[in-house]
Design a protein around this motif. Structure first.
Motif, short mmCIF file in Angstrom:
data_model
loop_
_atom_site.label_atom_id
_atom_site.label_comp_id
_atom_site.label_asym_id
_atom_site.label_seq_id
_atom_site.Cartn_x
_atom_site.Cartn_y
_atom_site.Cartn_z
N HIS A 163 0.85 -1.19 0.00
CA HIS A 163 0.00 0.00 0.00
C HIS A 163 0.89 1.24 0.00
N THR A 164 0.85 2.01 -1.07
CA THR A 164 1.78 3.14 -1.21
C THR A 164 1.55 4.23 -0.17
N GLY A 165 0.28 4.47 0.18
CA GLY A 165 0.00 5.49 1.19
C GLY A 165 0.62 5.13 2.53
N TYR A 168 4.42 5.54 2.33
CA TYR A 168 4.79 6.96 2.44
C TYR A 168 4.65 7.45 3.88
N ALA A 196 7.53 3.40 -1.80
CA ALA A 196 6.40 4.15 -2.35
C ALA A 196 6.79 4.82 -3.67
N GLN A 199 6.67 2.77 -6.73
CA GLN A 199 5.32 2.48 -7.21
C GLN A 199 4.68 3.71 -7.85
N ASP A 201 4.59 6.94 -6.50
CA ASP A 201 4.07 7.97 -5.60
C ASP A 201 4.96 9.21 -5.72
N THR A 202 4.41 10.29 -6.27
CA THR A 202 5.22 11.47 -6.54
C THR A 202 5.67 12.18 -5.26
N ALA A 204 6.41 10.75 -2.45
CA ALA A 204 7.54 9.97 -1.95
C ALA A 204 8.78 10.22 -2.79
N GLN A 205 8.61 10.35 -4.08
CA GLN A 205 9.75 10.63 -4.97
C GLN A 205 10.40 11.97 -4.61
#
Length: 221
Positions: A163-165, A168, A196, A199, A201-202, A204-205
């Motif tokens: 789960h990316t959220g 993060y 994250a 996957q 997730d901007t 996180a990037q």
């Protein structure tokens, strides 16, 4: 092409004999445009057939279509009805969606305690969105007392399934150190931000880039 043609042919044959799983699978093919032209109306009809045959996935999908106004006019009452039918058949996804309805007050009276109950049931069945929401509720003290340990536990469960959220959020917690007994841990923060970020997730990037840019990566306090 042959894969989809074969799947469509045999699902249709099984659906002719009122096989609920085949009816549901045909609904998904039309819903997603897999081997057929995407057609929400056709998807709705197959989902309805499967749902009447007590297929929980089809009942859940019908709830989503009415909730989101996909192929049908948006109708919270009908969405609620289908989610409740899916819940009788132990759909974790439907339990999660009921949680969101009670949290937002959509087609039902807003009730954070009921939202928490539905999220907990869904989370116990492995629904990652529900696990993430439980994490936020414990982190922020929504309906429950603030509990960083339980927040971390639920975030980790969700993040463990990608789960990316949650990934993060773990990155933010370890970056600040405010929600952990051990304090700040930049290596852990980077690890979760990277998961994250990989996957897509901007946020996180950007956080990951900032940590590398500032040289915070590798520091532990």
């Amino acid at each position: 092409y042959l894969k989809w043609y074969g799947a469509l042919k045999w699902y249709q044959k099984a659906a002719e004999q009122e096989n609920a799983n085949a009816e549901y699978r045909l609904g998904r093919m039309y819903d997603l445009g897999q081997g057929v032209t995407q057609d929400s109306g056709e998807a709705l009809e197959w989902y309805r057939k499967a749902a009447e045959n007590e297929n929980a996935d089809a009942q859940y999908r019908l709830g989503c279509m009415y909730s989101d106004g996909q192929g049908v006019p948006e109708d919270g009452e009908k969405a609620l009805g289908w989610f409740l039918r899916a819940v009788v058949n132990e759909s974790a996804d439907a339990k999660y969606r009921l949680g969101t309805m009670y949290e937002k007050g959509s087609a039902v009276e807003k009730d954070a305690a009921k939202a928490l109950g539905w999220y907990r049931e869904a989370a116990d069945q492995g629904n990652t969105d529900a696990q993430y929401r439980l994490g936020t509720m414990y982190e922020n003290g929504i309906t429950v007392g603030k509990d960083n340990d339980l927040a971390l536990e639920w975030y980790r469960k969700a993040a463990g399934s990608g789960h990316t959220g949650a990934e993060y959020r773990l990155g933010e917690i370890y970056s600040s150190g405010s929600g952990t007994a051990a304090g700040q841990d930049m290596d852990e923060a980077v690890r979760w931000f990277q998961k994250a970020a990989e996957q897509g997730d901007t946020a996180a990037q950007c956080r990951l880039a900032g940590l590398y840019y500032s040289g915070a990566h590798g520091r532990r306090q």
